[in-house]
Design a protein around this motif. Sequence first.
Motif, PDB file in Angstrom:
ATOM      1  N   SER A 262       0.733  -1.256  -0.052  1.00 11.41           N
ATOM      2  CA  SER A 262       0.078  -0.062   0.075  1.00 11.41           C
ATOM      3  C   SER A 262       0.773   1.192   0.006  1.00 11.41           C
ATOM      4  CB  SER A 262      -0.873   0.063   1.241  1.00 11.41           C
ATOM      5  OG  SER A 262      -1.938  -1.172   1.110  1.00 11.41           O
ATOM      6  N   TYR A 263       2.112   1.015   0.021  1.00 11.13           N
ATOM      7  CA  TYR A 263       3.105   2.197  -0.254  1.00 11.13           C
ATOM      8  C   TYR A 263       2.722   3.058  -1.219  1.00 11.13           C
ATOM      9  CZ  TYR A 263       6.781   4.807   2.298  1.00 11.13           C
ATOM     10  OH  TYR A 263       7.578   5.806   2.955  1.00 11.13           O
ATOM     11  N   SER A 264       2.715   4.455  -1.007  1.00 11.77           N
ATOM     12  CA  SER A 264       2.332   5.121  -2.358  1.00 11.77           C
ATOM     13  C   SER A 264       3.462   6.338  -2.548  1.00 11.77           C
ATOM     14  CB  SER A 264       1.147   5.767  -2.117  1.00 11.77           C
ATOM     15  OG  SER A 264       1.096   6.877  -1.035  1.00 11.77           O
ATOM     16  N   TYR A 265       3.534   6.992  -3.698  1.00 11.87           N
ATOM     17  CA  TYR A 265       3.986   8.115  -4.065  1.00 11.87           C
ATOM     18  C   TYR A 265       3.825   9.163  -3.085  1.00 11.87           C
ATOM     19  CZ  TYR A 265       5.289  12.364  -6.815  1.00 11.87           C
ATOM     20  OH  TYR A 265       6.094  13.505  -7.267  1.00 11.87           O
ATOM     21  N   GLU A 266       2.691   9.406  -2.507  1.00 14.26           N
ATOM     22  CA  GLU A 266       2.440  10.235  -1.503  1.00 14.26           C
ATOM     23  C   GLU A 266       3.109  10.124  -0.167  1.00 14.26           C
ATOM     24  OE1 GLU A 266      -0.486  10.575  -4.593  1.00 14.26           O
ATOM     25  OE2 GLU A 266       0.083   9.019  -3.455  1.00 14.26           O
ATOM     26  N   ASP A 267       3.435   8.811   0.046  1.00 12.78           N
ATOM     27  CA  ASP A 267       3.896   8.340   1.342  1.00 12.78           C
ATOM     28  C   ASP A 267       5.580   8.787   1.103  1.00 12.78           C
ATOM     29  OD1 ASP A 267       1.895   7.330   2.850  1.00 12.78           O
ATOM     30  OD2 ASP A 267       1.883   5.445   1.413  1.00 12.78           O
ATOM     31  N   PHE A 268       6.118   8.437  -0.030  1.00 10.37           N
ATOM     32  CA  PHE A 268       7.413   8.544  -0.097  1.00 10.37           C
ATOM     33  C   PHE A 268       7.988   9.991  -0.708  1.00 10.37           C
ATOM     34  CE2 PHE A 268      11.500   6.977  -2.565  1.00 10.37           C
ATOM     35  CZ  PHE A 268      11.980   6.852  -1.243  1.00 10.37           C
ATOM     36  N   ILE A 269       7.350  10.464  -1.461  1.00 17.35           N
ATOM     37  CA  ILE A 269       7.623  11.857  -2.260  1.00 17.35           C
ATOM     38  C   ILE A 269       6.947  12.950  -1.700  1.00 17.35           C
ATOM     39  CG2 ILE A 269       8.252  13.098  -4.388  1.00 17.35           C
ATOM     40  CD1 ILE A 269       9.918  10.502  -3.876  1.00 17.35           C
ATOM     41  N   GLN A 270       5.825  13.399  -2.346  1.00 16.03           N
ATOM     42  CA  GLN A 270       4.955  14.449  -1.826  1.00 16.03           C
ATOM     43  C   GLN A 270       3.444  14.011  -2.162  1.00 16.03           C
ATOM     44  OE1 GLN A 270       5.072  18.435  -3.583  1.00 16.03           O
ATOM     45  NE2 GLN A 270       6.368  18.870  -1.486  1.00 16.03           N
ATOM     46  N   GLY A 271       2.487  14.470  -1.599  1.00 17.18           N
ATOM     47  CA  GLY A 271       1.093  14.643  -2.030  1.00 17.18           C
ATOM     48  C   GLY A 271       0.231  15.344  -1.132  1.00 17.18           C
ATOM     49  N   LEU A 272      -1.208  15.333  -1.347  1.00 18.90           N
ATOM     50  CA  LEU A 272      -1.924  15.961  -0.485  1.00 18.90           C
ATOM     51  C   LEU A 272      -2.520  14.856   0.617  1.00 18.90           C
ATOM     52  CD1 LEU A 272      -4.400  17.610  -3.456  1.00 18.90           C
ATOM     53  CD2 LEU A 272      -3.082  18.595  -1.287  1.00 18.90           C
ATOM     54  N   ARG A 273      -2.395  15.226   1.688  1.00 18.29           N
ATOM     55  CA  ARG A 273      -2.610  14.308   2.850  1.00 18.29           C
ATOM     56  C   ARG A 273      -3.671  15.078   3.780  1.00 18.29           C
ATOM     57  NH1 ARG A 273      -1.050   9.924   1.402  1.00 18.29           N
ATOM     58  NH2 ARG A 273      -0.896   9.033   3.498  1.00 18.29           N
ATOM     59  N   PRO A 274      -4.633  14.264   4.400  1.00 20.54           N
ATOM     60  CA  PRO A 274      -5.597  14.611   5.023  1.00 20.54           C
ATOM     61  C   PRO A 274      -5.266  15.358   6.574  1.00 20.54           C
ATOM     62  CG  PRO A 274      -5.721  12.493   5.293  1.00 20.54           C
ATOM     63  CD  PRO A 274      -4.677  12.729   4.128  1.00 20.54           C
ATOM     64  N   GLN A 275      -5.634  16.343   6.822  1.00 19.32           N
ATOM     65  CA  GLN A 275      -5.491  16.979   8.188  1.00 19.32           C
ATOM     66  C   GLN A 275      -6.339  16.675   9.381  1.00 19.32           C
ATOM     67  OE1 GLN A 275      -2.426  18.538   8.044  1.00 19.32           O
ATOM     68  NE2 GLN A 275      -2.288  17.604   6.348  1.00 19.32           N
ATOM     69  N   ILE A 313       7.268  -0.122  -7.406  1.00 16.67           N
ATOM     70  CA  ILE A 313       8.594   0.967  -7.267  1.00 16.67           C
ATOM     71  C   ILE A 313       8.388   2.051  -8.425  1.00 16.67           C
ATOM     72  CG2 ILE A 313      11.005   1.080  -7.287  1.00 16.67           C
ATOM     73  CD1 ILE A 313      11.131  -1.726  -6.622  1.00 16.67           C
ATOM     74  N   ASP A 314       8.045   1.543  -9.409  1.00 16.61           N
ATOM     75  CA  ASP A 314       7.826   2.560 -10.598  1.00 16.61           C
ATOM     76  C   ASP A 314       6.960   3.874 -10.038  1.00 16.61           C
ATOM     77  OD1 ASP A 314       5.836   0.870 -10.916  1.00 16.61           O
ATOM     78  OD2 ASP A 314       5.514   1.135 -12.988  1.00 16.61           O
ATOM     79  N   ARG A 315       5.766   3.400  -9.499  1.00 17.50           N
ATOM     80  CA  ARG A 315       4.623   4.383  -9.017  1.00 17.50           C
ATOM     81  C   ARG A 315       5.153   5.260  -7.662  1.00 17.50           C
ATOM     82  NH1 ARG A 315      -1.039   0.739  -9.352  1.00 17.50           N
ATOM     83  NH2 ARG A 315      -0.671   0.283 -11.630  1.00 17.50           N
ATOM     84  N   VAL A 316       5.782   4.427  -6.681  1.00 18.50           N
ATOM     85  CA  VAL A 316       6.309   4.985  -5.631  1.00 18.50           C
ATOM     86  C   VAL A 316       7.497   6.043  -6.193  1.00 18.50           C
ATOM     87  CG1 VAL A 316       7.468   4.695  -3.439  1.00 18.50           C
ATOM     88  CG2 VAL A 316       5.685   3.251  -4.079  1.00 18.50           C
TER      89      VAL A 316
END
Length: 465
Positions: A262-275, A313-316
């Motif tokens: 379930s690890y994602s691009y948002e987890d590794f690089i950057q993305g919109l995350r809920p607050q 990996i390519d997506r993350v």
Amino acid sequence: MPTKHYFTHDTFTLLRILHKEKSVDVYLANSDAFCGSVQDPFQDVFQEVAQKLPRSLKKLLITEKDVFCRTHDAQHILDFYWGAFTFRSGAFSGAKLFMWINHHMLQFGLCSGPVHKDKPWLQTQNNISIPKVSADEWLQDKRNNMEFSTTLTKDEVLSFKREQFVAFVVSTFEKIYTRLSIFDETTHTPRKNIHYPIKKCAADTHISYKKISMWLRAIRHKKHAIIYGPPGTGKTYLAERLAQVILNEKTGISTTVQFHSSYSYEDFIQGLRPQEDGSYRITNGTFLRFCEQAKQQDAPSVLIIDEINRAAIDRVFGELMYLLEYRDRSITLLSGETFSIPPQVHIIGTMNTADKSIAILDYALRRRFAFIPLYPDYSLIQKFSYDKKCNIKALTSTLQSLNNEISDQNFQIGTSFFLTADLADHIENIWRFQIEPYIEEYFFNELHRVERYRWNKICKKITQI
């Protein structure tokens, strides 16, 4: 209904009027407009920033009172407006995260100088550029009016929409705090790593000095490496020891992250995350936060990615794939920021070939990493020091026989399962509940091949001294 932007052309027009003629009469004649176009939107954005700061940072700040400046008194009028969150205590006591706006610019960041409501230090900044300093210098001498800040022109301010502007301010405050927080709060100097030479690494891993040296040369040259092999070969242990050698007695940092499905691009690089308040903001992921810390150290740093092949990996990695090949270039992130991998950053991944063979990895990924093989080394069992006697020779021959039965080296069983000092007390549990389930899965349609390796078939041979 909130407006599309916090600040408008009227904001800067009013501030220009006050800049040209700082009189009480001029201010009072425009006070309603000043409140509506300068003071109110400024306070709105600053309060929203306070809500969206990371909890770890917000708990260190005073954000509830004495945050904003007084606009005028009987003696003088301010031709700008400012706000500041003060650090409560600790190494940053007295420092402030500030923001201020005048007729042609907006600036925000961290300052160490005093803020007095009747005589704001910011008045001195209208025509004076304060030189930037290192975090170490700032921490060592807070008497100076030093700062880390970002300056936006009037046109840049007007180009930001509300959410974009708040996200930009929050991320800048977060970066500044991250930059400072990596320094020891007592000595104010970067922490040094332990002395860990190649010879010590070779002794700890029972791998030859020559082989360890060769692998380190590959990692330092390529900057990215993947240690691959079947389960139980000590890949993570080796990665951690190689990282220690790279950090040896220097001030670099090391962090471990484990990938999963379930690890994602948002987890590794950057993305919109809920607050917490239900909104979303652009947040840096593990790799960007690591790089932000690493680039403050003039020494190699290592990110260990355990089970790197468990994620897509390519997506993350996303655009990071480009930077892995072209280390001297940069990319533009979702936030609009420019990012490049600091030259001191090294990546060491571990890959279980029972999950995925390197033969089926994307070639674009394979050429960006050095690949270090780690297969079962039976001599490790012979060299290991056990508390109680166990028939190590029989265990070794049984394991070799089983791996020959498996035949595919990517699925063979490693020796680290058996590298425990009290092996004699736990060998039955290890074999019954770790080895047998694994080979049952491997030989799922040929279970007859498992039978000769059941614990009740081999126990006498292994436990007999």
